[in-house]
Write a protein that holds these residues in place. Structure first.
Motif, PDB file in Angstrom:
ATOM      1  N   UNK A   1      -3.606  -0.470  -4.117  1.00 50.51           N
ATOM      2  CA  UNK A   1      -4.923   1.015  -3.280  1.00 50.51           C
ATOM      3  C   UNK A   1      -4.754   0.828  -1.829  1.00 50.51           C
ATOM      4  N   UNK A   2      -5.253   1.449  -0.871  1.00 52.00           N
ATOM      5  CA  UNK A   2      -5.798   1.291   0.251  1.00 52.00           C
ATOM      6  C   UNK A   2      -7.204   0.498   1.039  1.00 52.00           C
ATOM      7  N   UNK A   3      -7.747   0.745   0.193  1.00 53.45           N
ATOM      8  CA  UNK A   3      -8.974  -0.362   0.264  1.00 53.45           C
ATOM      9  C   UNK A   3      -8.252  -1.614   0.174  1.00 53.45           C
ATOM     10  N   UNK A   4      -7.757  -2.104  -1.280  1.00 57.21           N
ATOM     11  CA  UNK A   4      -7.273  -3.296  -1.260  1.00 57.21           C
ATOM     12  C   UNK A   4      -6.380  -4.357   0.190  1.00 57.21           C
TER      13      UNK A   4
ATOM     14  N   UNK B   1       1.212  -1.247   0.444  1.00 52.70           N
ATOM     15  CA  UNK B   1      -0.009   0.436   0.135  1.00 52.70           C
ATOM     16  C   UNK B   1       0.972   1.557   0.157  1.00 52.70           C
ATOM     17  N   UNK B   2       2.359   1.431   0.895  1.00 58.49           N
ATOM     18  CA  UNK B   2       2.881   2.605   0.824  1.00 58.49           C
ATOM     19  C   UNK B   2       3.824   2.406  -0.248  1.00 58.49           C
ATOM     20  N   UNK B   3       3.745   1.598  -0.841  1.00 60.47           N
ATOM     21  CA  UNK B   3       4.763   1.385  -2.252  1.00 60.47           C
ATOM     22  C   UNK B   3       3.790   2.264  -3.512  1.00 60.47           C
ATOM     23  N   UNK B   4       2.285   2.058  -3.279  1.00 62.28           N
ATOM     24  CA  UNK B   4       1.512   2.186  -4.429  1.00 62.28           C
ATOM     25  C   UNK B   4       0.746   1.246  -5.103  1.00 62.28           C
ATOM     26  N   UNK B   5       1.578  -0.248  -4.620  1.00 63.76           N
ATOM     27  CA  UNK B   5       0.899  -0.911  -5.687  1.00 63.76           C
ATOM     28  C   UNK B   5       0.147  -1.705  -6.114  1.00 63.76           C
TER      29      UNK B   5
END
Lengths: 291, 313, 418
Positions: free
Chosen positions: C401-404, C395-399
């Motif tokens: 989403x926060x929701x997923x 999630x922090x890497x952006x790969x």
């Protein structure tokens, strides 16, 4: 030797040029290999000579080389000399034992006639297929029951087992390649099978034996997982465990300098040993047999 | 014509029993001698590896629980890994492990072969060269891993030399590259040494004869060197493959398994030592063994690592 | 055929000997044939003593108790290796270690497996001890460890660039807008390891989310609050407030970034204070300490620290317990602060003027500690922490989403606890 004669190619200047090109290629290749192998080690050595303040500055040459890290390695609280002694004892014993057990097994596999050879070789191979951690806990429990924790044998015996399969496969290959005639000639001359083995076969297998010895020694010297589990005090811990115990100034500190210095200290004896014995890795049938 | 002694065993002229003068061993005694020569190895391996493994496999048929009596679940733990609740991470690890194995083994074989060929030639300083080549293999794995991890730091020497700012251990492709580079560096010497040992058996006369016949270096390599070094090469590649399939230290130290670098061994260690699940851990361990066993079996079958000699008749 | 049979027999003999040896004396090394009163020399298994002062402390005890000497056994520096050593000894029921240096997140795990000796709460969990520390040593309503050292996260900030430290995330990111070029705004510890669980717990707990319910078994992370908490960090990565290089940061990398002047705000443990105020530090005199920022006011810090525990297989439990009391005593705790530069578990010592002179961060640390949250107290902490790390990291890497990430985390946590 070949019976045909090669056509005479006597354009001497061209041959020299050709050879020069070949020579240059060869030396370039050598330099590349040396660079590949030694550049990271150079970086390690350079880092080990940097003081803690300059260690992250990425300079390829240390500005003020300092022995701080080496002093720290051998400092009072690291017991490093003791660890070196332990490593030497363990690795040496493992090499000797592994070779003895391995050589006789390889001889049997290569020269003697019996069934199930593939099964035996397959068994040796299969024991190299398990993740090390699978061996760890049951082994620890067993040795704890026997009171072997913090002893040399608790490291030597597992290490021999880990290095045996490779050794047996290498040595079997070597013994297989040895010609029968020499052994039989020796037997004709009145040697027993054992003497023929010792006096004729073994000297010819020296490259294989020394190669195995070096690989086994290095593998035992660098073994960490078993040593870390089986030993608890500096009196038995080898260098790999001692290095894992290095700390910096806080519980989060990564003592790079000390670790790099320890790496250099631990590698140099190995390199020296290899230098001494490397001639034995090379030599072939051409040097041993009498025709 | 090379002497018969130098041909591979299966091409040598057959010897009849009558021609073996001074034969002192009776065939049955040979078998017995073989037994006694091999039994020390077998006992050692049975104790150190057989016993823990059998114990682990037996335990893998029971469920994991904090305390209380053991509950037999048959292949339940195996099912969890293969198609059950942990299957996603298992198959991801399976793929990554194979990826690492194939790339590192191929690279190490090519580089190792090149190194061995160079070291085989006679030249001044050959001994020093050989000792230098072993340096990567000689450095303790933990120290080497720490050094490479630090070299691949965003502020480390690799970025410094390349002039880049890649967060090597922060992305998937770069983590994998970093691990492959470090592993290849460390292990190519091992392959080189084994191949070199095999090269020693090839006598110089064979090369000279070929050179006289007008064969260029590439032809010589392909038609003479490669076939004759094949046994050693295959042993080297086989054992390298076994080790690579059990890769643990480098991905654990570089990324702790992040960025899709979790190998099968990392899963096994996590289950056994981390989560204290001897049942599931044992199952993973056994599955890993099965995978490796199958790979080795196919390898030996397809490529015929023919170490076992044909019997003399 | 004969050879095959002999072979098989020999192998079978070897196997059975080994297993018999294993079965028969499974308890011999750990049998409690202890001295009647459970007193005698004990072994204290701990990580390497980086403070170099533990020896002084032990000498004091040894001088007063010559028949019950304590020997320090130093294990590998990495906490994971220490834990493995502890677990192996416990599983083998070995009496080699009497007192162990247990990270706060291990105590409940060890206790749940029945490896620890229960302790008297009136002695070891009294009201003198920080409540959060006591919580971490409690499992199933009983006390299993004696809190010895504690730790909470602090916000280090550049006092030359920021007059008053921010108390909310919004203020923090706002104050970063005028920062010098080349300086990053904020960093914590974001590599995939335990430190990531610490940082993620702080962000999520502060926003009102929680990983597990109080029973340690119900997964409660699938909430909008948890998503809000994680989004703070994930968005900061996305819009560059956190340098993407920080995805590789552990404690030391982040500390270096701050001490070398490349960071405006740093979340880290108090130990940073020492190097930041060293003579050759680039930011000497230019930094301050504050409690962590939160979504709407001061944030919640994760609790760190060490509990001392007694092994159930120890032969000298009485001595061990007395030793624990000694380590928790006021005199020893003062030594922990003044000489070892660590945080004490005794609440009263945070107001001691002499100690504050030595460690000026004590008042801020006290505020953080009183507000601190232990990480999930569960026997399966290892699996829980991994489930958290494995989902926060991408999630922090952006790969993802926060929701997923949160959804998957809930599923992984369910696997981890059950």
């Amino acid at each position: 030797m070949t019976m045909t004669t090669a056509p005479v190619r006597d354009s001497r200047p061209a041959m020299t040029a050709h050879r020069w090109a070949g020579q240059i290629q060869f030396w370039v290749g050598l330099v590349l290999i040396a660079f590949f192998c030694l550049a990271p080690f150079y970086w390690m050595a350079v880092s080990s000579l940097k003081s803690p303040e300059t260690i992250f500055d990425n300079r390829l040459l240390p500005q003020d080389p300092s022995a701080t890290n080496y002093l720290a390695v051998f400092g009072a609280d690291n017991d490093f000399s003791l660890a070196l002694r332990n490593s030497l004892i363990v690795a040496g014993s493992v090499t000797v034992l592994s070779l003895i057990v391995g050589v006789i097994a390889s001889y049997a596999l290569a020269r003697l006639k019996f069934r199930l050879k593939s099964v035996v070789l397959g068994l040796f191979l299969a024991t190299s297929m398990f993740p090390g951690v699978a061996i760890l806990s049951p082994m620890f429990q067993l040795f704890a029951d026997w009171g072997w924790i913090n002893t040399y044998q608790a490291m030597i015996i597992p290490d021999v087992s880990f290095t045996l399969p490779l050794g047996v496969w290498i040595l079997t290959g070597f013994f297989v390649a040895m010609p029968w005639e020499l052994e039989e000639a020796a037997r004709v001359d009145g040697c027993t099978a054992g003497e023929a083995f010792r006096k004729v076969l073994l000297p010819l297998a020296v490259p294989g034996v020394f190669t195995t010895a070096i690989l086994v020694f290095i593998a035992a010297w660098n073994e960490f997982m078993i040593a870390n589990s089986m030993t608890q005090t500096p009196s038995a811990q080898p260098v790999t465990v001692a290095i894992a115990k290095f700390t910096g100034v806080s519980q989060f500190d990564q003592p790079f300098g000390t670790q790099m210095a320890a790496g250099v200290v631990v590698t140099v004896p190995l390199v020296i040993i290899v230098l001494i014995f490397q001639r034995r890795i090379i030599s072939g049938l051409t040097s041993g047999s009498s025709r | 014509m090379t002497s018969p002694a130098l041909l591979p065993t299966r091409d040598r002229p057959r010897r009849t029993p009558a021609s073996r003068a001074g034969e002192k061993l009776h065939p049955v005694n040979e078998g017995r001698l073989a037994f006694w020569l091999i039994i020390p190895s077998i006992l050692l391996l049975t104790l150190v590896i057989g016993y823990p493994v059998v114990q682990g496999i037996w335990r893998s048929f029971f469920a994991d629980s904090i305390d209380g009596p053991l509950e037999f679940v048959g292949f339940g733990n195996y099912a969890q890994a293969l198609w059950g609740r942990y299957s996603k991470e298992f198959w991801a690890a399976f793929n990554v492990t194979w990826f690492f194995t194939i790339t590192t083994v191929v690279l190490e074989t090519l580089i190792g072969m090149a190194m061995a060929l160079f070291m085989n030639r006679a030249f001044r300083g050959r001994g020093l060269m050989r000792a230098s080549v072993l340096v990567p293999w000689a450095i303790p794995t933990a120290v080497a891993a720490v050094m490479w991890r630090w070299a691949f730091d965003p502020r480390g020497i690799v970025n410094h030399v390349l002039g880049t700012t890649i967060t090597w251990t922060g992305m998937e492709w770069s983590s994998k590259v970093a691990i492959i580079v470090a592993d290849t560096w460390k292990t190519a010497p091992f392959v080189a040494l084994l191949i070199l040992a095999g090269l020693q058996i090839i006598p110089d006369e064979v090369y000279e004869a070929a050179a006289m016949d007008g064969a260029g270096p590439w032809k010589r390599f392909w038609h003479i060197t490669l076939p004759m070094v094949r046994p050693s090469l295959l042993v080297a590649v086989l054992f390298r493959m076994l080790d690579a399939l059990r890769m643990y230290d480098l991905p654990a130290i570089f990324t702790n398994g992040a960025n899709d670098t979790t190998t099968l061994s990392i899963l096994v260690v996590r289950a056994s030592l981390g989560n204290l699940q001897p049942g599931y851990g044992g199952a993973l361990s056994t599955i890993t063994f099965a995978v490796i066993f199958l790979a080795a079996f196919l390898f030996v079958r397809l490529l015929g690592a023919n170490v076992v000699p044909k019997e003399r008749s | 055929m004969i050879r095959l049979r002999a072979f098989a027999i020999a192998a079978a003999v070897a196997l059975s000997t080994a297993s018999l040896a294993g079965c028969a004396s499974g308890n011999s090394s750990g049998s409690s044939s202890s001295a009647e009163d459970g007193r005698g020399p004990i072994t204290f298994a701990s990580g390497k003593d980086f403070t170099k002062e533990m020896g002084t402390l032990l000498d004091k005890w040894n001088a007063a108790h010559p028949a019950e000497k304590v020997t320090l056994l130093e294990l590998a520096a990495s906490p994971d290796d220490q834990r493995t050593a502890f677990v192996q000894n416990f599983q083998a029921k070995s009496s080699a270690y009497d007192v162990l240096w247990s990270d706060v997140v291990w105590t409940s795990e060890f206790a749940s497996h029945g490896w620890l000796e229960e302790l008297d709460p009136t002695v070891f969990a009294s009201s003198d001890i920080m409540p959060a520390a006591v919580k971490s040593a409690t499992y199933d309503g009983k006390t299993w460890g004696a809190p010895f050292m504690t730790n909470a996260g602090l916000l280090f900030y550049r006092s030359d660039l920021v007059k008053t430290p921010p108390t909310t995330w919004a203020d923090l990111f706002k104050s970063c807008e005028g920062r010098p070029s080349g300086m990053d705004c904020y960093a914590g510890q974001f590599a995939q390891y335990e430190g990531l669980t610490v940082n993620a717990a702080e962000a999520i707990n502060d926003a009102g989310g929680a990983f597990l319910a109080a029973d340690g078994k119900t997964v409660t992370v699938d909430t909008p609050e948890a998503r809000a908490g994680l989004s703070v960090l994930a968005d900061a990565f996305k819009n560059g407030m956190i340098n993407k290089e920080a995805i590789t940061y552990k404690e030391e990398e982040s500390r270096r970034a701050f001490v070398e002047g490349r960071l405006m705000y740093l979340r880290n443990w108090p130990y940073v204070y020492t190097s930041a105020s060293a003579t050759d530090s680039a930011i000497k005199g230019k930094f301050g300490i504050a409690p962590l920022p939160g979504v709407s006011g001061p944030g919640v810090s994760s609790l760190g620290g060490i509990d001392l525990v007694v092994s159930k297989f120890s032969r000298y439990k009485a001595t061990a317990k007395d030793f624990l009391a000694f380590m928790q005593s006021e005199e020893t705790q003062k030594f922990v602060v003044s000489a070892m530069n660590q945080a004490s578990v005794r609440t009263a010592l945070y107001d001691d003027p002499d100690l504050i002179k030595v460690s000026p961060y004590l008042p801020e640390l006290k505020k953080s500690l009183l507000n601190a949250n232990p990480r999930p107290v569960t026997p399966n902490y290892n699996a829980v922490s991994l489930a958290i790390q494995k989902n926060v990291y991408p999630a922090l890497q952006g790969s993802v989403t926060v929701d997923q990430a949160i959804t998957q985390m809930a599923a992984d946590l369910a696997n981890a606890v059950g």
